[in-house]
Design a protein around this motif. Structure first.
Motif, PDB file in Angstrom:
ATOM      1  N   VAL A 130       0.856  -1.171   0.000  1.00 33.59           N
ATOM      2  CA  VAL A 130       0.000   0.000   0.000  1.00 33.59           C
ATOM      3  C   VAL A 130       0.898   1.229   0.000  1.00 33.59           C
ATOM      4  CG1 VAL A 130      -1.751   1.300   1.267  1.00 33.59           C
ATOM      5  CG2 VAL A 130      -1.831  -1.208   1.244  1.00 33.59           C
ATOM      6  N   GLY A 131       0.636   2.159  -0.897  1.00 37.97           N
ATOM      7  CA  GLY A 131       1.409   3.389  -0.952  1.00 37.97           C
ATOM      8  C   GLY A 131       2.461   3.431  -2.028  1.00 37.97           C
ATOM      9  N   ASN A 132       2.658   2.343  -2.777  1.00 38.36           N
ATOM     10  CA  ASN A 132       3.668   2.338  -3.834  1.00 38.36           C
ATOM     11  C   ASN A 132       3.075   2.897  -5.122  1.00 38.36           C
ATOM     12  OD1 ASN A 132       2.089  -0.134  -3.626  1.00 38.36           O
ATOM     13  ND2 ASN A 132       3.279  -0.924  -5.338  1.00 38.36           N
ATOM     14  N   ARG A 133       3.799   3.844  -5.720  1.00 37.83           N
ATOM     15  CA  ARG A 133       3.372   4.450  -6.975  1.00 37.83           C
ATOM     16  C   ARG A 133       4.405   4.240  -8.080  1.00 37.83           C
ATOM     17  NH1 ARG A 133       2.770  10.488  -5.343  1.00 37.83           N
ATOM     18  NH2 ARG A 133       4.710   9.879  -4.290  1.00 37.83           N
ATOM     19  N   ALA A 134       5.672   4.341  -7.750  1.00 38.94           N
ATOM     20  CA  ALA A 134       6.715   4.240  -8.770  1.00 38.94           C
ATOM     21  C   ALA A 134       6.932   2.806  -9.228  1.00 38.94           C
ATOM     22  CB  ALA A 134       8.029   4.809  -8.233  1.00 38.94           C
ATOM     23  N   TYR A 135       6.759   1.838  -8.340  1.00 38.58           N
ATOM     24  CA  TYR A 135       7.046   0.450  -8.668  1.00 38.58           C
ATOM     25  C   TYR A 135       5.831  -0.405  -8.356  1.00 38.58           C
ATOM     26  CZ  TYR A 135      11.803   2.201  -8.760  1.00 38.58           C
ATOM     27  OH  TYR A 135      12.929   2.928  -9.046  1.00 38.58           O
ATOM     28  N   SER A 136       5.608  -1.395  -9.202  1.00 34.02           N
ATOM     29  CA  SER A 136       4.454  -2.273  -9.036  1.00 34.02           C
ATOM     30  C   SER A 136       4.673  -3.262  -7.908  1.00 34.02           C
ATOM     31  CB  SER A 136       4.190  -3.036 -10.342  1.00 34.02           C
ATOM     32  OG  SER A 136       5.264  -3.932 -10.603  1.00 34.02           O
ATOM     33  N   ASP A 137       3.578  -3.894  -7.478  1.00 39.40           N
ATOM     34  CA  ASP A 137       3.688  -4.924  -6.452  1.00 39.40           C
ATOM     35  C   ASP A 137       4.617  -6.045  -6.903  1.00 39.40           C
ATOM     36  OD1 ASP A 137       1.865  -3.384  -5.143  1.00 39.40           O
ATOM     37  OD2 ASP A 137       0.442  -5.003  -4.727  1.00 39.40           O
ATOM     38  N   GLY A 138       4.504  -6.421  -8.182  1.00 40.66           N
ATOM     39  CA  GLY A 138       5.337  -7.510  -8.684  1.00 40.66           C
ATOM     40  C   GLY A 138       6.809  -7.186  -8.609  1.00 40.66           C
ATOM     41  N   ARG A 139       7.189  -5.940  -8.945  1.00 37.93           N
ATOM     42  CA  ARG A 139       8.594  -5.555  -8.879  1.00 37.93           C
ATOM     43  C   ARG A 139       9.093  -5.567  -7.445  1.00 37.93           C
ATOM     44  NH1 ARG A 139      12.977  -5.823  -8.647  1.00 37.93           N
ATOM     45  NH2 ARG A 139      14.661  -4.450  -9.366  1.00 37.93           N
ATOM     46  N   LEU A 140       8.295  -5.087  -6.511  1.00 40.34           N
ATOM     47  CA  LEU A 140       8.717  -5.054  -5.115  1.00 40.34           C
ATOM     48  C   LEU A 140       8.776  -6.452  -4.523  1.00 40.34           C
ATOM     49  CD1 LEU A 140       6.798  -1.906  -3.812  1.00 40.34           C
ATOM     50  CD2 LEU A 140       9.139  -2.066  -4.679  1.00 40.34           C
ATOM     51  N   ARG A 141       7.873  -7.327  -4.958  1.00 36.43           N
ATOM     52  CA  ARG A 141       7.909  -8.694  -4.424  1.00 36.43           C
ATOM     53  C   ARG A 141       9.210  -9.393  -4.798  1.00 36.43           C
ATOM     54  NH1 ARG A 141       2.011  -8.903  -4.975  1.00 36.43           N
ATOM     55  NH2 ARG A 141       2.207  -9.284  -7.215  1.00 36.43           N
ATOM     56  N   ARG A 142       9.783  -9.043  -5.944  1.00 36.59           N
ATOM     57  CA  ARG A 142      11.042  -9.680  -6.341  1.00 36.59           C
ATOM     58  C   ARG A 142      12.202  -9.246  -5.455  1.00 36.59           C
ATOM     59  NH1 ARG A 142       9.084  -8.581 -11.624  1.00 36.59           N
ATOM     60  NH2 ARG A 142      10.621  -6.926 -11.994  1.00 36.59           N
ATOM     61  N   VAL A 143      12.037  -8.158  -4.730  1.00 39.75           N
ATOM     62  CA  VAL A 143      13.082  -7.677  -3.823  1.00 39.75           C
ATOM     63  C   VAL A 143      13.060  -8.455  -2.513  1.00 39.75           C
ATOM     64  CG1 VAL A 143      13.928  -5.666  -2.552  1.00 39.75           C
ATOM     65  CG2 VAL A 143      12.995  -5.385  -4.861  1.00 39.75           C
ATOM     66  N   LEU A 144      11.881  -8.831  -2.049  1.00 34.47           N
ATOM     67  CA  LEU A 144      11.721  -9.397  -0.712  1.00 34.47           C
ATOM     68  C   LEU A 144      12.244 -10.823  -0.640  1.00 34.47           C
ATOM     69  CD1 LEU A 144       8.131  -8.157   0.219  1.00 34.47           C
ATOM     70  CD2 LEU A 144      10.315  -6.978   0.473  1.00 34.47           C
ATOM     71  N   GLY A 145      12.639 -11.219   0.573  1.00 35.51           N
ATOM     72  CA  GLY A 145      12.979 -12.613   0.822  1.00 35.51           C
ATOM     73  C   GLY A 145      11.747 -13.456   1.031  1.00 35.51           C
ATOM     74  N   THR A 146      10.674 -12.874   1.572  1.00 37.28           N
ATOM     75  CA  THR A 146       9.411 -13.583   1.737  1.00 37.28           C
ATOM     76  C   THR A 146       8.700 -13.648   0.400  1.00 37.28           C
ATOM     77  OG1 THR A 146       9.206 -12.807   4.021  1.00 37.28           O
ATOM     78  CG2 THR A 146       7.198 -13.585   2.941  1.00 37.28           C
ATOM     79  N   LYS A 147       8.286 -14.827  -0.007  1.00 38.34           N
ATOM     80  CA  LYS A 147       7.648 -15.023  -1.300  1.00 38.34           C
ATOM     81  C   LYS A 147       6.231 -15.558  -1.119  1.00 38.34           C
ATOM     82  CE  LYS A 147      11.502 -13.992  -3.383  1.00 38.34           C
ATOM     83  NZ  LYS A 147      11.684 -12.695  -4.068  1.00 38.34           N
ATOM     84  N   GLN A 148       5.409 -15.296  -2.108  1.00 40.64           N
ATOM     85  CA  GLN A 148       4.077 -15.889  -2.127  1.00 40.64           C
ATOM     86  C   GLN A 148       4.194 -17.372  -2.453  1.00 40.64           C
ATOM     87  OE1 GLN A 148       1.289 -12.147  -3.531  1.00 40.64           O
ATOM     88  NE2 GLN A 148       1.788 -13.727  -5.005  1.00 40.64           N
ATOM     89  N   ALA A 149       3.280 -18.165  -1.884  1.00 37.71           N
ATOM     90  CA  ALA A 149       3.275 -19.591  -2.156  1.00 37.71           C
ATOM     91  C   ALA A 149       2.927 -19.826  -3.620  1.00 37.71           C
ATOM     92  CB  ALA A 149       2.273 -20.301  -1.249  1.00 37.71           C
TER      93      ALA A 149
END
Length: 789
Positions: free
Chosen positions: A204-223
């Motif tokens: 919530v609050g991201n404008r410059a980057y999509s959820d998909g791009r930010l998810r690739r940064v995180l260590g926690t991944k969706q199942a």
């Protein structure tokens, strides 16, 4: 005693503090009433006097030890409160299940019942975590006194271990089984439960980057669909804290200096079998570098010289790492100029109107502090010098805090240690510091055994042994063998990364191989020995110099197997030795690049054969790769240019083994050796390779709009290339039917499906040659491992 009623879960352990001792071990103290008798008018408490202490019921604990717990002097008056304190001291020793104290005239009678000793510790119900690993994290020990409170804590520790594996609902119940001679078996009954996965990660609050791009940064991944093979789709509290930090680093490196994570909320799904992770963030505005200047506050440093050394220019997206790199560059310049204790202080001014940051690099004089010594602890296997090699300073050098931080990062990057802490403390005087290095060793060797399949070589078995810290010397030693239907290879490799204590890598590769050619009817036997030296030339450039020796031979597959005239003549050449010197120069802009989304790599190399041996030639090659990300880093564009030339200088003929062959990795859309000159004599179609080749590859990778957890992305590519020239080949042999020696440009277009799986990143290529020769061998589908730039 039965602890079966205790249950621990990782969710309850913070709020539920159950005392096994208070529930199952009643304290018998029948005579304390007499010690606290008061009259109705407030008479004083009764006192006692003892000449000796008498103990009954103790089996393992000596009477003298219990008397020491009592702590009362013989013949001295004792109040009821002091008697109660003595009772408590005995009980707090944790050795006794029950304690009774009874004054009997001049004797203090103590009746105790000892806790049993632990005979064995067992774990039941555990499958995901091995018993030997669980035994390492508990404090209860066999042949030691059993403590119910400790058993409770151990159960909570085990539940926490399962929580770290994403099994939030795991329960651990400690039970005891009584044995003879006051012994018990301690059993931890474990219900592991199912893995609680992260079903969705959203922002919530991201404008410059999509959820998909930010998810690739995180260590926690969706199942995803391969959830059984990965562990990063489970919820781990410590990983969420790590994700906050890497998310902050991601935004800061892209100029969002005001970025912050407002919250990271975790909620159960409606079915309560998975989690939702929602991260509320504030991006802020993106800032660029404004004016960049250097000022000197010490007379020996010329600001103009230091200003000229800066690589960062106005207009570049601001990044703290670029500022840190600039500071390091200026400090290195100061050392080269003989200026000690120079410190670079970045002074940053915000310009809200144009969203820039002005940076002034102030050259100041730091405190005169020296490194007294470097102490290293915890390295039971790794030699001290391996750790010291990661420091650019030694004892007696000026102390530089930034250099210490960078050294700590280099030590962690070795991969030899599970943990590495580097701290500085005051030494024997205020002008000296001691650098403490505390490391924790971890296994550095590996054994791999697996199967393989190649369209060219068929099915095979691969075995690999490797040790990245050989004998604790920081050396890498590996042995690999692979056997397939059409190939067999044995390779031994050794690397000393710091030869003579310098940034000079010495490597040796040696081995033997036997391979059946997939594009002509001959076999190849080869033995090789390749030592090399690699060292840096600059911040981004490296040079490798090498020597190469190999013995190779082309062999027929049988008298009844047909070969072309040229290949037949090359088989008749028999064994040949090749002795050569060579080099490879590489420049990688990503080492200190100003743009985290773009970079390029250049490699130039040459080999000069003729230092003995049968072959004499000059082989040159070049490769350039450039990559950038566009559209808020959703689309990756990559271009690769590659070429080579073989100039044969010997009196003999060159062989197919000596010339260039284009593989499907070099030029997509064709079989290995599917393009280039060919010999059609004797009714065969033999690929002969070529002396010259040039290939250009252009590709794009982009999202497909599919759910992120599938790990699927799309790609498109266009390849153009040519392989030609057979000078100094035996093309004049009688009956030779050569085509394609003059070359022709081929063009290929295709689509790719990129799949990030638990077993590695796979690439499915679907291609179509839009420009080719009739004799070329096209391949419309290929499965490869994704190449990383």
């Amino acid at each position: 005693m039965n602890l079966g009623s205790l249950s621990h879960t990782s969710c309850e352990r913070r709020n539920k503090k159950t005392n096994i001792l208070n529930r199952s071990l009643p304290v018998v103290f029948p005579l304390f009433a007499a010690a606290f008798i008061y009259t109705a008018t407030g008479a004083q408490a009764q006192t006692y006097s003892f000449n000796r202490v008498e103990v009954e019921g103790n089996q393992r604990v000596p009477t003298g030890t219990i008397a020491n717990y009592v702590g009362l002097e013989a013949g001295k008056p004792v109040t009821a409160g002091e008697l109660n304190d003595a009772y408590q001291r005995i009980l707090d020793s944790g050795v006794f299940e029950t304690v009774e104290i009874e004054p009997r005239g001049g004797t203090l009678h103590i009746q105790v019942r000892e806790y049993p000793t632990i005979n064995r510790i067992n774990f039941e119900g555990n499958r995901r975590l091995k018993s030997e690993n669980l035994a390492k994290i508990i404090e209860s020990t066999e042949r030691r006194v059993f403590s119910p409170a400790q058993a409770e804590r151990d159960a909570a520790t085990l539940a926490e271990a399962y929580s770290q594996q994403g099994r939030i609902a795991a329960t651990v119940r400690p039970r005891i089984i009584k044995r003879s001679n006051n012994r018990v078996d301690l059993v931890f009954e474990i219900a592991e439960g199912a893995t609680t996965e992260v079903e969705r990660v959203s922002f919530v609050g991201n404008r410059a980057y999509s959820d998909g791009r930010l998810r690739r940064v995180l260590g926690t991944k969706q199942a995803g669909i391969l959830r059984a093979f990965v562990s990063s789709d489970t919820l781990i509290e410590e990983r969420i804290e790590f994700d906050k930090q890497v998310l902050r680093d991601f935004y800061l490196s892209r100029g969002y200096v005001d970025f912050r994570v407002n919250s990271a909320n975790v909620e159960f799904t409606r079915e309560r079998d998975a989690f939702y992770l929602v991260m509320n963030i504030t991006e802020g505005q993106q800032f660029h570098f404004g004016n960049i200047t250097t000022v000197s506050e010490i007379p020996e440093a010329n600001a103009a010289d230091f200003q000229a050394a800066l690589k960062v220019k106005p207009g570049v997206v601001y990044s703290p790492s670029l500022v840190e790199n600039s500071i390091a560059r200026l400090e290195r310049l100061a050392l080269r100029q003989g200026i000690d204790f120079l410190r670079v202080e970045p002074r940053i001014t915000r310009n809200e109107r144009n969203q820039t940051l002005d940076v002034v690099f102030a050259l100041t004089k730091g405190p005169r502090v020296f490194v007294e010594r470097i102490d290293i602890e915890g390295n039971t296997t790794t030699l001290d010098r391996v750790v010291r090699q990661q420091f650019r300073i030694v004892e007696g050098d000026p102390f530089n805090p930034r250099e210490i931080r960078e050294s700590a990062e280099r030590i962690r990057a070795l991969g030899y240690f599970a943990g590495a802490d580097v701290d500085a403390r005051q030494g024997s005087s205020p002008q000296q510091v001691v650098v403490d290095v505390n490391v924790e060793e971890q296994p550095t060797g590996s054994l791999s055994l697996g199967g393989s399949y190649s369209a060219n070589d068929g099915f095979g078995i691969a075995l690999g042994l490797s040790e990245n810290n050989f004998l604790g010397r920081g050396q890498r030693l590996s042995f690999s063998t692979s056997t397939a239907e059409d190939t067999e290879e044995y390779v031994l490799s050794f690397v000393e990364p710091y030869l003579l204590g310098r940034d000079l890598a010495f490597g040796i590769n040696m081995g033997i191989s036997s391979r059946d050619s997939s594009f002509a009817n001959y076999n190849t036997d080869r033995a090789f020995f390749n030592p090399s030296l690699t060292f840096p030339l600059g911040e981004n450039s490296r040079l490798q110099v090498r020597y190469s020796w190999q013995k190779s031979e082309m062999e027929t597959r049988g008298d009844d197997v047909k070969t072309g005239v040229v290949i037949g003549s090359e088989i008749d050449f028999g064994e040949r030795d090749t002795s050569s010197l060579g080099f490879t120069y590489s420049y990688d802009s990503r080492r200190t690049g100003l743009n985290p989304n773009a970079g390029w790599l250049l490699e130039l190399g040459a080999d000069f054969a003729g230092l003995g041996g049968d072959n004499e030639f000059i082989r040159t090659n070049a490769k350039a790769i450039a990559q950038t990300r566009i559209l808020n880093e959703e689309v990756t564009l990559r271009a690769t240019f590659e070429g080579g030339a073989l100039h044969w200088r010997g009196d003999n003929f060159s062989r197919t083994l000596d010339r260039f062959i284009l593989t499907s990795d070099t030029f997509r859309g064709f079989d290995p050796a599917g393009v280039g000159p060919r010999d059609f004599s004797n009714g065969v179609n033999d690929a002969l390779g070529g002396n010259l080749y040039a290939v250009a590859r252009f590709e794009a990778e982009f999202p497909l709009g599919l759910p992120e957890e599938l790990g699927l992305r799309g790609g498109a590519f266009y390849d153009v290339g040519n392989l030609w020239d057979l000078d100094n080949a035996n093309t004049a042999a009688a009956g030779a039917d050569i085509q394609g020696a003059d070359g022709a440009w081929r063009q290929v277009v295709g689509l790719s499906l990129l799949w990030t799986t638990g077993i590695g990143p796979l690439r499915f290529n679907f291609s179509k040659a839009i420009s080719k020769e009739d004799y070329d061998e096209e391949r419309s589908f290929d499965l490869t491992i994704q190449a990383r730039f």
